[in-house]
Design an enzyme around this catalytic site. Sequence first.
Site, PDB file in Angstrom:
ATOM      1  N   TYR A  66       0.742  -1.294   0.044  1.00 29.67           N
ATOM      2  CA  TYR A  66      -0.117  -0.118   0.330  1.00 29.67           C
ATOM      3  C   TYR A  66       0.674   0.705   0.056  1.00 29.67           C
ATOM      4  CZ  TYR A  66      -4.347   1.801   0.245  1.00 29.67           C
ATOM      5  OH  TYR A  66      -5.563   2.225  -0.331  1.00 29.67           O
ATOM      6  N   LEU A 121      12.351   6.178   8.863  1.00 30.19           N
ATOM      7  CA  LEU A 121      12.927   6.439  11.108  1.00 30.19           C
ATOM      8  C   LEU A 121      10.881   7.112  11.556  1.00 30.19           C
ATOM      9  CD1 LEU A 121      15.788   9.103  11.083  1.00 30.19           C
ATOM     10  CD2 LEU A 121      15.602   6.623  13.273  1.00 30.19           C
ATOM     11  N   HIS A 176       7.182   4.928   1.765  1.00 28.36           N
ATOM     12  CA  HIS A 176       8.637   3.625   0.909  1.00 28.36           C
ATOM     13  C   HIS A 176       8.930   4.435  -0.505  1.00 28.36           C
ATOM     14  CE1 HIS A 176       4.454   1.921   2.685  1.00 28.36           C
ATOM     15  NE2 HIS A 176       5.150   1.743   3.247  1.00 28.36           N
TER      16      HIS A 176
HETATM   17  P1  AMP Z   1       5.522  -0.716   6.691  1.00 25.65           P
HETATM   18  O1  AMP Z   1       5.177  -0.298   4.994  1.00 25.65           O
HETATM   19  O2  AMP Z   1       4.729   0.332   6.897  1.00 25.65           O
HETATM   20  O3  AMP Z   1       5.920  -1.604   6.837  1.00 25.65           O
HETATM   21  O4  AMP Z   1       6.334   0.282   6.241  1.00 25.65           O
HETATM   22  C1  AMP Z   1       8.042  -0.051   5.798  1.00 25.65           C
HETATM   23  C2  AMP Z   1       8.519   0.484   5.078  1.00 25.65           C
HETATM   24  O5  AMP Z   1       8.667   1.982   4.907  1.00 25.65           O
HETATM   25  C3  AMP Z   1       9.310   0.890   7.120  1.00 25.65           C
HETATM   26  O6  AMP Z   1      10.487   0.659   6.747  1.00 25.65           O
HETATM   27  C4  AMP Z   1       8.469   2.654   7.386  1.00 25.65           C
HETATM   28  O7  AMP Z   1       9.828   3.206   8.319  1.00 25.65           O
HETATM   29  C5  AMP Z   1       8.759   2.605   6.341  1.00 25.65           C
HETATM   30  N1  AMP Z   1       8.138   4.144   5.903  1.00 25.65           N
HETATM   31  C6  AMP Z   1       6.870   4.275   6.568  1.00 25.65           C
HETATM   32  N2  AMP Z   1       6.530   5.057   6.336  1.00 25.65           N
HETATM   33  C7  AMP Z   1       6.993   6.094   6.735  1.00 25.65           C
HETATM   34  C8  AMP Z   1       6.807   7.447   6.211  1.00 25.65           C
HETATM   35  N3  AMP Z   1       6.037   8.338   6.589  1.00 25.65           N
HETATM   36  N4  AMP Z   1       8.328   8.393   5.543  1.00 25.65           N
HETATM   37  C9  AMP Z   1       9.832   7.507   5.852  1.00 25.65           C
HETATM   38  N5  AMP Z   1       9.473   6.060   5.689  1.00 25.65           N
HETATM   39  C10 AMP Z   1       8.128   5.618   6.156  1.00 25.65           C
END
Ligand code: AMP
Length: 298
Positions: free
Chosen positions: A32, A148, A37
């Site tokens: 998503y 982060l 990302h």
């Molecule tokens: P997730 O799909 O939520 O598991 O996130 C995958 C990666 O994207 C993880 O390393 C998260 O920390 C990073 N991520 C999610 N949201 C953000 C954001 N707003 N800014 C930077 N990195 C993000």
Amino acid sequence: MQMIYSAQEMNRTIQQLKEKGQTIGFVPTMGYLHEGHQSLIRHAKAMCDIVVLSIFVNPAQFGPNEDFETYPRDIKRDKIIAEKEGVNIVFNPNVDEMYPLGESMLVTVKDRVDVLCGSSRPGHFDGVATILVKLFNIVMPDKVFFGLKDAQQVAVVDSMIKNFHYPIQLVPCQTIREKDGLAKSSRNIRLSSDERKEAVHLYQGLKEGLLLVNKGERSAAHIKSQVTLYLETHLRLGKIDYVEVLGYPDLQSKELLNGRFIIACAVQYEHARLIDNIVANVNNKLEGEPYAANINEK
Ligand code: AMP
């Protein structure tokens, strides 16, 4: 862009790329995709020859009453975004592929998990570390890119890489935000319009804390109480799960802040739990950190 669904094929493909001397950048996600990302992918593209993006909603990191079933998924849309960003390989396994023997063997994380989301989501980081061990073994990346936004996850991955001797460089990347400051998250679509308006206060509250540090305040308890007060005053719909001010990346409590620290909060809305944080360093007066290439710097 290549789509790979099998662990064996993924591993074989990586071995062939490595034989050709290509460096592998890896961005693990639950899909998503949003600009957060995308920024990790861009960092990976800038630093590595090949970018592997995994999309896998990992059941082991969700608690029994959490949103595994309803976590937003849209692989068609994700593929378009990944392609546009120049991802070379999308690894999109199913649960049986990643857990061929079910959850019969899990990693236990003891370090850096007795606070923040580790204490409000018991077992969450065991699930995260377990899937990352699997993914790191399959993808064998040279560099991994984490946001982060999930600063505790970055701290756990840092510890994991050291504990398990992975020859991998961790690259933590800045949190990407909406124009009004709300950290981008796949779960933001679950907010009602009133909750969405209110949610801007998470980051505002954290910035109040940072402002105090920049003015010379060093008492972690005082900063925590002021951020809590701000959130209590401004949140009507959301319920505060935690507000913490800790050293970073060790996540130890400190009476007086010195070196790197984190101000973090979690707020529960009806259909979404939001987290946010600011990682900064008392030695450089920063509005948060633009890019934290070495999380262990003092
Ligand atoms: P997730 O799909 O939520 O598991 O996130 C995958 C990666 O994207 C993880 O390393 C998260 O920390 C990073 N991520 C999610 N949201 C953000 C954001 N707003 N800014 C930077 N990195 C993000």
